[in-house]
Design a protein around this motif. Structure first.
Motif, short mmCIF file in Angstrom:
data_model
loop_
_atom_site.label_atom_id
_atom_site.label_comp_id
_atom_site.label_asym_id
_atom_site.label_seq_id
_atom_site.Cartn_x
_atom_site.Cartn_y
_atom_site.Cartn_z
N ARG A 70 8.87 41.03 49.36
CA ARG A 70 8.50 42.44 49.20
C ARG A 70 9.15 43.33 50.26
O ARG A 70 9.76 44.34 49.95
N GLY A 128 12.90 43.42 49.84
CA GLY A 128 13.35 44.00 48.59
C GLY A 128 14.09 43.03 47.69
O GLY A 128 14.67 43.44 46.68
N LEU A 167 12.93 40.59 45.71
CA LEU A 167 12.33 40.41 44.39
C LEU A 167 12.66 41.59 43.48
O LEU A 167 12.98 41.42 42.31
N LYS A 168 12.63 42.78 44.05
CA LYS A 168 12.99 43.97 43.27
C LYS A 168 14.47 43.94 42.90
O LYS A 168 14.85 44.31 41.79
N PHE A 169 15.30 43.47 43.82
CA PHE A 169 16.74 43.38 43.56
C PHE A 169 17.04 42.41 42.42
O PHE A 169 17.87 42.70 41.56
N THR A 170 16.36 41.28 42.39
CA THR A 170 16.63 40.30 41.34
C THR A 170 16.08 40.73 39.99
O THR A 170 16.45 40.16 38.96
N HIS A 171 15.19 41.73 39.98
CA HIS A 171 14.61 42.19 38.72
C HIS A 171 15.10 43.59 38.34
O HIS A 171 14.50 44.25 37.50
N THR A 172 16.20 44.02 38.93
CA THR A 172 16.77 45.32 38.61
C THR A 172 17.55 45.22 37.30
O THR A 172 18.19 44.21 37.01
N THR A 194 23.57 38.73 41.67
CA THR A 194 22.35 38.39 40.93
C THR A 194 22.62 37.34 39.86
O THR A 194 21.76 36.50 39.59
N ALA A 243 15.27 35.09 44.12
CA ALA A 243 15.05 35.79 45.39
C ALA A 243 15.13 34.81 46.57
O ALA A 243 15.64 35.17 47.64
N ARG A 283 21.12 44.22 49.34
CA ARG A 283 21.60 45.14 48.32
C ARG A 283 22.39 46.25 48.93
O ARG A 283 22.15 46.74 49.97
#
Length: 139
Positions: A60, A63, A65-70, A83, A129, A139
């Motif tokens: 978290r 970032g 987890l957010k990067f892999t789900h962008t 990714t 992640a 990122r």
């Protein structure tokens, strides 16, 4: 903080997260049936707390987890390649882990518990992640 020190702390956080996740899952295995109930509850709560705390610092705060789900439309070519490698690694590791777990369950007297399925589901969710965090990608 230097990049090398930051990457080392991130790796330590990831290792702690994975160990606590395995500990949390093992609470529901036959090994803990011999433990007194209060010990099993304490082990569960401690490993769950460590898992949540290390998850915050590993995924978290960084970032990852957010990067892999962008969405792919929001990524440039370099980010898309990064990714893609992470997801490829995640699926490969998931296939190996799930196969080993199924063989262990099939060849022993273990019975699968819902937490084992939750472990595999969560593990597949964070594997990309983990890969990026271990490589020190940003990122």
């Amino acid at each position: 903080m230097t990049t090398k020190k930051k990457n080392t702390l991130q790796k330590i956080s990831i290792v702690i997260h994975l160990i606590s996740l395995v500990g949390w899952t093992l609470v529901f295995s036959p090994f803990t049936k011999a433990l007194p109930e209060i010990w099993a509850k304490n082990l569960f709560l401690i490993s769950l707390g460590i898992c949540a705390l290390s998850s915050y610092f590993s995924f978290r705060k960084t970032g990852l987890l957010k990067f892999t789900h962008t969405k792919t439309q929001d990524l440039d070519e370099r980010e898309l390649a990064v990714t893609n490698d992470a997801i490829r690694f995640g699926y490969s590791a998931l296939a190996i882990t799930a196969s080993i777990l199924l063989f262990v369950i099939a060849l022993t007297s273990w019975q699968i518990h819902v937490t084992h399925a939750a472990f595999i589901l969560y593990f597949s969710h964070v594997l990309p992640a983990i890969y990026l965090g271990w490589k020190g990608e940003e990122r």
